[in-house]
Each structure stands twice: as structure tokens, then as C-alpha cells.
Design an enzyme around this catalytic site. Structure first.
Site, short mmCIF file in Angstrom:
data_model
loop_
_atom_site.label_atom_id
_atom_site.label_comp_id
_atom_site.label_asym_id
_atom_site.label_seq_id
_atom_site.Cartn_x
_atom_site.Cartn_y
_atom_site.Cartn_z
N LEU A 1 -16.32 -15.28 69.72
CA LEU A 1 -15.66 -14.45 68.71
C LEU A 1 -14.18 -14.77 68.75
CD1 LEU A 1 -15.42 -12.09 66.67
CD2 LEU A 1 -15.25 -10.54 68.64
N GLY B 1 -8.10 -13.08 64.41
CA GLY B 1 -7.00 -13.78 63.74
C GLY B 1 -7.41 -15.17 63.32
N SER C 1 -6.36 -18.13 59.65
CA SER C 1 -5.31 -19.14 59.43
C SER C 1 -4.62 -19.45 60.75
CB SER C 1 -4.28 -18.64 58.40
OG SER C 1 -3.58 -17.52 58.89
N ASP D 1 -10.61 -11.25 60.80
CA ASP D 1 -9.22 -11.28 60.35
C ASP D 1 -9.04 -10.15 59.35
OD1 ASP D 1 -6.92 -13.71 60.50
OD2 ASP D 1 -6.69 -12.33 58.81
N LEU D 2 -7.80 -9.80 59.10
CA LEU D 2 -7.50 -8.77 58.11
C LEU D 2 -7.76 -9.25 56.69
CD1 LEU D 2 -6.24 -5.91 57.66
CD2 LEU D 2 -4.01 -7.02 57.57
N ASP E 1 -7.12 -0.65 63.95
CA ASP E 1 -8.10 0.44 63.99
C ASP E 1 -8.93 0.25 65.26
OD1 ASP E 1 -10.25 2.13 63.76
OD2 ASP E 1 -10.82 1.49 61.74
N TYR F 1 7.82 -7.18 69.19
CA TYR F 1 6.97 -8.36 69.39
C TYR F 1 7.07 -8.88 70.81
CZ TYR F 1 5.15 -13.11 68.98
OH TYR F 1 4.45 -14.28 69.17
#
Length: 270
Positions: free
Chosen positions: A6, A9, A12, A33-34, A63, A152
Site C-alpha cells: 500500500l 500519496g 504523483s 491519494d486525496l 481523517d 512542516y
């Protein structure tokens, strides 16, 4: 080695490069991915290349329910042998403009999500007495703060420690958890855009070129493979030598002082 992996992200950048590389080497890929449209593009691309379409599921890893559900969904198709946490966000926000919401979202995606996916994988694996390998994609920013990136940089430092903490507790279950720490990698991301000026400032390294997603693939493969079966809790720098130091500083002084080269003789007191 191959199996079922799995990748978060995965639509890309670094995640997509890892997905393509492992798919080409016989891994069954599940990807999240979103961005649903880019995930579908990845699915079609990998199917065209290898004849095997990855299992894809779009959702927001901020989430906590989704972070756990995406592991369960992948496991339902076939038990997972590996997890690569490549999802991450890199917004630019000066410290004086920082808000609790901005801070919390970066922490949720970059730190909490990989911890939750790792824990979910571990619960499934231990219930079936299976081993597994996890690779987190962290960053050299874990050790070097940057303007506008307090959240970050802190998140990547936390991810590095989370990697070690998970390795410590999961090792007895045969679950290895390691990290790859890239230097600046050119991905031309619409999710995490950077200016050319920033890229030029942050990318200098001893090997003299900007990194590409392909530069990370060997490290990820190694850490997932049986060749790394006695490695856990490690952070592997893949950064052109950036972690060794900076090439952008001049010599701090021209030559040596008399005290430094020993030509000054001690003088007796009084």
C-alpha cells in the site's frame, strides 16, 4: 522480493514513482491519494505498463477513520506485505501567520496518518501472524528549519521519531519500520508547489545536482527487501550528501592564525 504494498500519496511525485517501480517489479500495488482523478490516471498508466491495475482509493488521510479504513480495504483484497507512507503536505506559512488549524492539518497528514496506517497494518499482520515492512518518506527538513515551514519541519522531525518508536514496539512482531530521508527532489507538484528561486536555494549538495524521484527507488526497494531483514528504526539519507553539510559557504577565514598553526609561543606569566 515482491508482494502486496500500500502506497500513500501515490498519485504523483515520489509516491507515483515508487508505485510504478514496484508494480514493474511484480508487486501488487494498492494506492491512495486525496486526488481521485490523478489516482485513476495512475491506475490506467500502471495497467498499460504491466497489465496489472492497482487497487486505488481516494480519500483524505487527515481523517483518522480513512487512514485506518484504507489499510483494511487493501488487506481485504490480499494481506499486505509492505506499506510506504509517501503522502505529505508542504504549505508555506510564516510563523507570525500560523494558526492552530494550519499547524494541525500538517501534523495530521504528515505525522498522525503514517502512524495510524502503520498501526492498522500491524494489527492486521499480528492477528494473522504475518511479518511486514514499512517505509516512511521523511525529509532533511527534520534537521534543518526553513522560513515558512515551522509546521512542516516539525512534522518531519516527529515522523522520524515515530519511525523509531514504531520500530521499537513492532520489531518483536516481525514488523520492520524504516524511513528514507530525501534532499530536495524536483517533482513539479501541484499539491506542493515551490518556486524556482526556492528550489535553487535549497537544492545545492555535494553531488551537485537536484534530486529526482527515481533517485529514491533503490533505497525504498532495499528497505522493503529481505536484504534489509535486520534493519529497523533506520533513517536512510538519499540527498546528494546534503546531510553532510552545505556547499554554499565560503571558507570562514583566509589561512590560519599564529595560534592555530603553532607559531605563537607560550609566554610566562608576569
Amino acid at each position: 522480493m515482491s508482494g502486496h504494498v500500500l502506497i500513500t500519496g501515490a498519485a504523483s511525485g515520489i509516491g507515483a514513482a515508487i508505485a510504478a517501480d514496484l508494480s514493474a517489479r511484480g508487486w501488487q500495488v494498492s494506492a491512495t491519494d486525496l486526488r481521485a482523478d490523478l489516482l485513476e490516471r495512475l491506475r490506467a498508466d500502471l495497467h498499460a505498463r504491466s497489465g496489472a491495475a492497482p487497487r486505488v482509493r481516494a480519500g483524505d488521510l487527515a481523517d483518522p477513520d480513512f487512514a485506518e479504513e484504507v489499510v483494511a480495504d487493501a488487506w481485504s483484497a490480499r494481506p499486505l506485505d509492505a506499506l510506504v507512507n509517501a503522502a505529505g503536505i508542504y504549505p508555506a506559512r510564516p510563523l507570525l501567520e500560523m494558526t492552530a488549524d494550519a499547524w494541525d492539518r500538517v501534523m495530521a497528514v504528515n505525522v498522525r496518518a503514517p502512524m495510524l496506517t502503520t498501526v492498522a497494518l500491524a494489527r492486521h499482520a499480528t492477528a494473522e501472524d504475518r511479518t511486514a515492512a514499512v517505509v516512511n518518506i521523511t525529509s532533511g527538513a527534520a534537521l534543518r528549519a526553513r522560513p515558512g515551514a515551522a509546521h512542516y519541519c516539525t512534522s518531519k522531525a516527529a515522523l522520524t521519531m515515530s519511525t523509531k518508536a514504531c520500530a521499537l514496539e513492532l520489531g518483536t512482531h516481525g514488523i520492520r519500520v524504516n524511513a528514507v530521508s530525501p534532499g530536495f527532489v524536483q517533482v513539479d507538484s501541484t499539491a506542493n508547489p515551490v518556486t524556482q528561486e526556492y528550489a535553487a536555494a535549497v537544492s545545492p549538495n555535494p553531488l551537485g545536482r537536484i534530486g529526482l524521484p527515481g533517485d529514491l527507488l533503490g533505497a525504498v526497494r532495499f528497505l522493503l527487501s529481505g536484504d534489509a531483514n535486520w534493519i529497523t528504526g533506520a533513517v536512510l539519507d538519499v540527498d546528494g550528501g546534503s546531510a553532510a553539510g552545505t556547499t554554499e559557504l565560503p571558507l570562514h577565514w583566509a589561512g590560519e592564525s599564529a595560534a592555530q598553526n603553532g607559531t605563537t609561543r607560550p609566554q610566562a606569566a608576569g
